[in-house]
Design a protein around this motif. Structure first.
Motif, PDB file in Angstrom:
ATOM      1  N   ASN A  58     -18.294  12.904  11.769  1.00  0.00           N
ATOM      2  CA  ASN A  58     -17.372  14.000  12.083  1.00  0.00           C
ATOM      3  C   ASN A  58     -16.196  14.038  11.116  1.00  0.00           C
ATOM      4  O   ASN A  58     -15.030  14.115  11.512  1.00  0.00           O
ATOM      5  N   LEU A  59     -16.508  13.960   9.822  1.00  0.00           N
ATOM      6  CA  LEU A  59     -15.469  13.928   8.793  1.00  0.00           C
ATOM      7  C   LEU A  59     -14.805  15.291   8.667  1.00  0.00           C
ATOM      8  O   LEU A  59     -15.476  16.307   8.488  1.00  0.00           O
ATOM      9  N   ILE A  60     -13.491  15.299   8.751  1.00  0.00           N
ATOM     10  CA  ILE A  60     -12.720  16.530   8.614  1.00  0.00           C
ATOM     11  C   ILE A  60     -11.533  16.257   7.703  1.00  0.00           C
ATOM     12  O   ILE A  60     -11.217  15.106   7.393  1.00  0.00           O
ATOM     13  N   PHE A  61     -10.883  17.318   7.276  1.00  0.00           N
ATOM     14  CA  PHE A  61      -9.644  17.188   6.499  1.00  0.00           C
ATOM     15  C   PHE A  61      -8.679  18.255   6.987  1.00  0.00           C
ATOM     16  O   PHE A  61      -8.971  19.447   6.917  1.00  0.00           O
ATOM     17  N   ILE A  62      -7.539  17.809   7.509  1.00  0.00           N
ATOM     18  CA  ILE A  62      -6.493  18.721   7.977  1.00  0.00           C
ATOM     19  C   ILE A  62      -5.183  18.258   7.378  1.00  0.00           C
ATOM     20  O   ILE A  62      -4.843  17.069   7.455  1.00  0.00           O
ATOM     21  N   SER A  63      -4.444  19.169   6.765  1.00  0.00           N
ATOM     22  CA  SER A  63      -3.157  18.800   6.186  1.00  0.00           C
ATOM     23  C   SER A  63      -2.137  19.903   6.450  1.00  0.00           C
ATOM     24  O   SER A  63      -2.454  20.945   7.024  1.00  0.00           O
ATOM     25  N   GLY A  64      -0.899  19.655   6.038  1.00  0.00           N
ATOM     26  CA  GLY A  64       0.152  20.660   6.152  1.00  0.00           C
ATOM     27  C   GLY A  64       0.495  21.014   7.587  1.00  0.00           C
ATOM     28  O   GLY A  64       0.435  20.184   8.495  1.00  0.00           O
TER      29      GLY A  64
ATOM     30  N   GLU B 183       8.999   3.483   7.681  1.00  0.00           N
ATOM     31  CA  GLU B 183       9.190   4.798   7.058  1.00  0.00           C
ATOM     32  C   GLU B 183       7.892   5.285   6.431  1.00  0.00           C
ATOM     33  O   GLU B 183       7.595   5.046   5.255  1.00  0.00           O
ATOM     34  N   ILE B 184       7.113   5.960   7.251  1.00  0.00           N
ATOM     35  CA  ILE B 184       5.853   6.560   6.827  1.00  0.00           C
ATOM     36  C   ILE B 184       5.797   7.990   7.348  1.00  0.00           C
ATOM     37  O   ILE B 184       6.544   8.367   8.255  1.00  0.00           O
ATOM     38  N   GLN B 185       4.907   8.778   6.759  1.00  0.00           N
ATOM     39  CA  GLN B 185       4.600  10.113   7.265  1.00  0.00           C
ATOM     40  C   GLN B 185       3.093  10.325   7.221  1.00  0.00           C
ATOM     41  O   GLN B 185       2.397   9.771   6.359  1.00  0.00           O
ATOM     42  N   VAL B 186       2.611  11.124   8.154  1.00  0.00           N
ATOM     43  CA  VAL B 186       1.204  11.510   8.137  1.00  0.00           C
ATOM     44  C   VAL B 186       1.035  12.652   7.135  1.00  0.00           C
ATOM     45  O   VAL B 186       1.718  13.675   7.234  1.00  0.00           O
ATOM     46  N   ILE B 187       0.138  12.463   6.174  1.00  0.00           N
ATOM     47  CA  ILE B 187      -0.082  13.496   5.159  1.00  0.00           C
ATOM     48  C   ILE B 187      -1.394  14.244   5.366  1.00  0.00           C
ATOM     49  O   ILE B 187      -1.603  15.302   4.778  1.00  0.00           O
ATOM     50  N   ALA B 188      -2.279  13.700   6.206  1.00  0.00           N
ATOM     51  CA  ALA B 188      -3.549  14.384   6.498  1.00  0.00           C
ATOM     52  C   ALA B 188      -4.176  13.755   7.735  1.00  0.00           C
ATOM     53  O   ALA B 188      -3.826  12.634   8.133  1.00  0.00           O
ATOM     54  N   LEU B 189      -5.097  14.482   8.333  1.00  0.00           N
ATOM     55  CA  LEU B 189      -5.884  13.981   9.452  1.00  0.00           C
ATOM     56  C   LEU B 189      -7.354  14.021   9.062  1.00  0.00           C
ATOM     57  O   LEU B 189      -7.797  14.933   8.355  1.00  0.00           O
TER      58      LEU B 189
ATOM     59  N   LEU C 222       0.859  -1.176   0.000  1.00  0.00           N
ATOM     60  CA  LEU C 222       0.000   0.000   0.000  1.00  0.00           C
ATOM     61  C   LEU C 222       0.899   1.230   0.000  1.00  0.00           C
ATOM     62  O   LEU C 222       1.939   1.247   0.663  1.00  0.00           O
ATOM     63  N   ASP C 223       0.478   2.251  -0.726  1.00  0.00           N
ATOM     64  CA  ASP C 223       1.240   3.497  -0.795  1.00  0.00           C
ATOM     65  C   ASP C 223       0.708   4.537   0.177  1.00  0.00           C
ATOM     66  O   ASP C 223       1.473   5.238   0.839  1.00  0.00           O
ATOM     67  N   ILE C 224      -0.608   4.643   0.236  1.00  0.00           N
ATOM     68  CA  ILE C 224      -1.297   5.612   1.087  1.00  0.00           C
ATOM     69  C   ILE C 224      -2.433   4.870   1.785  1.00  0.00           C
ATOM     70  O   ILE C 224      -3.094   4.022   1.176  1.00  0.00           O
ATOM     71  N   ALA C 225      -2.649   5.181   3.054  1.00  0.00           N
ATOM     72  CA  ALA C 225      -3.709   4.479   3.781  1.00  0.00           C
ATOM     73  C   ALA C 225      -4.255   5.337   4.901  1.00  0.00           C
ATOM     74  O   ALA C 225      -3.547   6.154   5.487  1.00  0.00           O
ATOM     75  N   CYS C 226      -5.538   5.126   5.211  1.00  0.00           N
ATOM     76  CA  CYS C 226      -6.189   5.741   6.364  1.00  0.00           C
ATOM     77  C   CYS C 226      -6.188   4.713   7.489  1.00  0.00           C
ATOM     78  O   CYS C 226      -6.542   3.542   7.270  1.00  0.00           O
ATOM     79  N   MET C 227      -5.804   5.154   8.687  1.00  0.00           N
ATOM     80  CA  MET C 227      -5.715   4.218   9.799  1.00  0.00           C
ATOM     81  C   MET C 227      -5.938   4.951  11.104  1.00  0.00           C
ATOM     82  O   MET C 227      -5.987   6.186  11.131  1.00  0.00           O
ATOM     83  N   ALA C 228      -6.072   4.182  12.189  1.00  0.00           N
ATOM     84  CA  ALA C 228      -6.228   4.798  13.505  1.00  0.00           C
ATOM     85  C   ALA C 228      -5.017   5.675  13.798  1.00  0.00           C
ATOM     86  O   ALA C 228      -3.874   5.290  13.539  1.00  0.00           O
ATOM     87  N   SER C 229      -5.265   6.853  14.342  1.00  0.00           N
ATOM     88  CA  SER C 229      -4.183   7.819  14.545  1.00  0.00           C
ATOM     89  C   SER C 229      -3.120   7.309  15.494  1.00  0.00           C
ATOM     90  O   SER C 229      -1.924   7.592  15.324  1.00  0.00           O
ATOM     91  N   ASN C 230      -3.502   6.537  16.510  1.00  0.00           N
ATOM     92  CA  ASN C 230      -2.478   6.008  17.419  1.00  0.00           C
ATOM     93  C   ASN C 230      -1.674   4.892  16.749  1.00  0.00           C
ATOM     94  O   ASN C 230      -0.477   4.734  17.000  1.00  0.00           O
TER      95      ASN C 230
ATOM     96  N   MET D 218      -9.284  10.756  15.420  1.00  0.00           N
ATOM     97  CA  MET D 218      -9.100   9.313  15.452  1.00  0.00           C
ATOM     98  C   MET D 218      -8.461   8.732  14.202  1.00  0.00           C
ATOM     99  O   MET D 218      -8.069   7.568  14.195  1.00  0.00           O
ATOM    100  N   THR D 219      -8.366   9.512  13.125  1.00  0.00           N
ATOM    101  CA  THR D 219      -7.844   8.966  11.873  1.00  0.00           C
ATOM    102  C   THR D 219      -6.651   9.755  11.376  1.00  0.00           C
ATOM    103  O   THR D 219      -6.683  10.995  11.365  1.00  0.00           O
ATOM    104  N   ALA D 220      -5.626   9.041  10.952  1.00  0.00           N
ATOM    105  CA  ALA D 220      -4.483   9.643  10.270  1.00  0.00           C
ATOM    106  C   ALA D 220      -4.386   9.023   8.877  1.00  0.00           C
ATOM    107  O   ALA D 220      -4.578   7.812   8.705  1.00  0.00           O
ATOM    108  N   VAL D 221      -4.103   9.862   7.888  1.00  0.00           N
ATOM    109  CA  VAL D 221      -3.829   9.382   6.538  1.00  0.00           C
ATOM    110  C   VAL D 221      -2.316   9.375   6.378  1.00  0.00           C
ATOM    111  O   VAL D 221      -1.668  10.409   6.522  1.00  0.00           O
ATOM    112  N   VAL D 222      -1.747   8.222   6.119  1.00  0.00           N
ATOM    113  CA  VAL D 222      -0.295   8.098   6.050  1.00  0.00           C
ATOM    114  C   VAL D 222       0.133   7.632   4.668  1.00  0.00           C
ATOM    115  O   VAL D 222      -0.637   6.995   3.934  1.00  0.00           O
TER     116      VAL D 222
END
Length: 329
Positions: A288-294, A103-109, A84-92, A226-230
């Motif tokens: 409670n869908l949101i989008f936060i990035s950067g 080696e991953i980074q969070v790209i959005a919440l 998988l290249d990009i995935a949504c998962m539990a933030s913890n 509760m969700t991080a996009v990595v």
């Protein structure tokens, strides 16, 4: 642009088969505009419903091959193997993975609190956290956000989660069936599973406590994200344009779902994320869908990570995030 056939996986077994055998190596290095994307079959899947449907129809700028998984472990497996290249998962879980040197980074919440404590049998005895004392509480998400949130909320209300209650972890489908039959009296479920249990119970299952409300009553100053996009760091470095396009398309998908509930509900049901469009329509406002990035990501979630770390360092992999955890471009 030609679009590859997408793969939609709902059951753990089928998802595991896909992750084990369908992909071969790092997709990003082979095809820059093809993103192997994973979401969970809860709110993250709901928020991505427009993107996934557009992908099926060939209407996205990126090409997506996607997995709708039922458990964080399936997403973790896909990321750690590079399938998988990009995935949504539990933030913890995202921070746990990062602290294990994956080696991953969070790209959005995305998605704030989506958990609800339910009571079956037509009862109305649960009016506060204190009313949980002496009860058996069924829950999903052992080892991820739901478990740590539940334990934290109990402890914050002077309830010992190991002696004052019994916590039993099970599959959402099993818990829902038990609530509807009355065999399970108390449970904590996320939307849309909580919504489905209520709607399918003919009035015998009720939403007793909104975990978001309980969290805010504690007044710890943190947001329940509760969700991080990595994304895999290698994929980000090799395909920065694909990542930026994904962020645009994912944000647009969340905006569409929030603004077009009835239409989005049909898409959600069509993807198999909920049993029906009616359940999806009832669930979307509670997601409670949101989008936060950067640069907004770190201040939005850091306090929540602080709370989890103080409650149990293992919940976030033993360390708070450093600056390399967040993708800011």
């Amino acid at each position: 642009m030609s679009h590859k056939k997408t793969r939609k996986i709902i059951t753990p077994l089928l998802a595991a088969v896909l992750i084990a055998g369908s992909f071969s190596g790092s997709a990003g290095a082979e095809e820059a505009d093809c993103v192997h994307f994973g979401v969970l079959s809860g709110p993250t899947g709901i928020g991505a419903a427009k993107l996934l449907t557009d992908s099926d129809n060939g209407d996205t700028a990126n090409t997506y091959e996607y997995v709708i998984a039922s458990d964080n472990s399936e997403i973790v497996s896909g990321l750690t193997t590079g399938e998988l290249d990009i995935a949504c998962m539990a933030s913890n879980t995202a921070l746990n993975l990062y602290n294990q040197d994956v080696e991953i980074q969070v790209i959005a919440l995305g998605t704030q609190g989506v958990l609800h404590i339910l009571e079956s049998g037509g009862a109305e005895e649960i009016q506060s956290m204190n009313d949980l004392v002496g009860r058996t509480i069924y829950a999903t998400g052992q080892g991820s956000n739901p478990e740590y949130i539940l334990r934290y909320l109990l402890e914050s209300n002077d309830i010992d989660p190991d002696t004052d209650v019994e916590i039993v972890f099970a599959d959402a489908t099993e818990i829902s069936a038990g609530l509807i039959s009355g065999e399970i009296e108390t449970a904590m479920l996320p939307v849309p599973a909580a919504t489905a249990a209520i709607l399918q119970s003919d009035g015998t299952v009720r939403d007793a406590l909104d975990v978001n409300d309980i969290w805010e009553e504690i007044g710890n100053g943190s947001s329940l994200i509760m969700t991080a996009v990595v994304a895999r760091t290698e994929f980000i470095e090799e395909n920065p344009d694909a990542v930026e396009t994904f962020l645009e398309e994912y944000e647009a998908s969340i905006g569409y779902v929030n603004s077009n509930v009835e239409e989005a509900a049909e898409l959600v049901a069509g993807l198999g994320i909920t049993p029906s469009a009616a359940i999806a329509a009832a669930a979307i406002p509670q997601c409670n869908l949101i989008f936060i990035s950067g640069e907004a990501m770190e201040p939005s979630i850091s306090d929540y990570y602080d709370v989890l770390y103080e409650a149990d360092p293992d919940s976030v992999g033993g360390a708070l995030p450093d600056d390399g955890f967040y993708y800011c471009e």
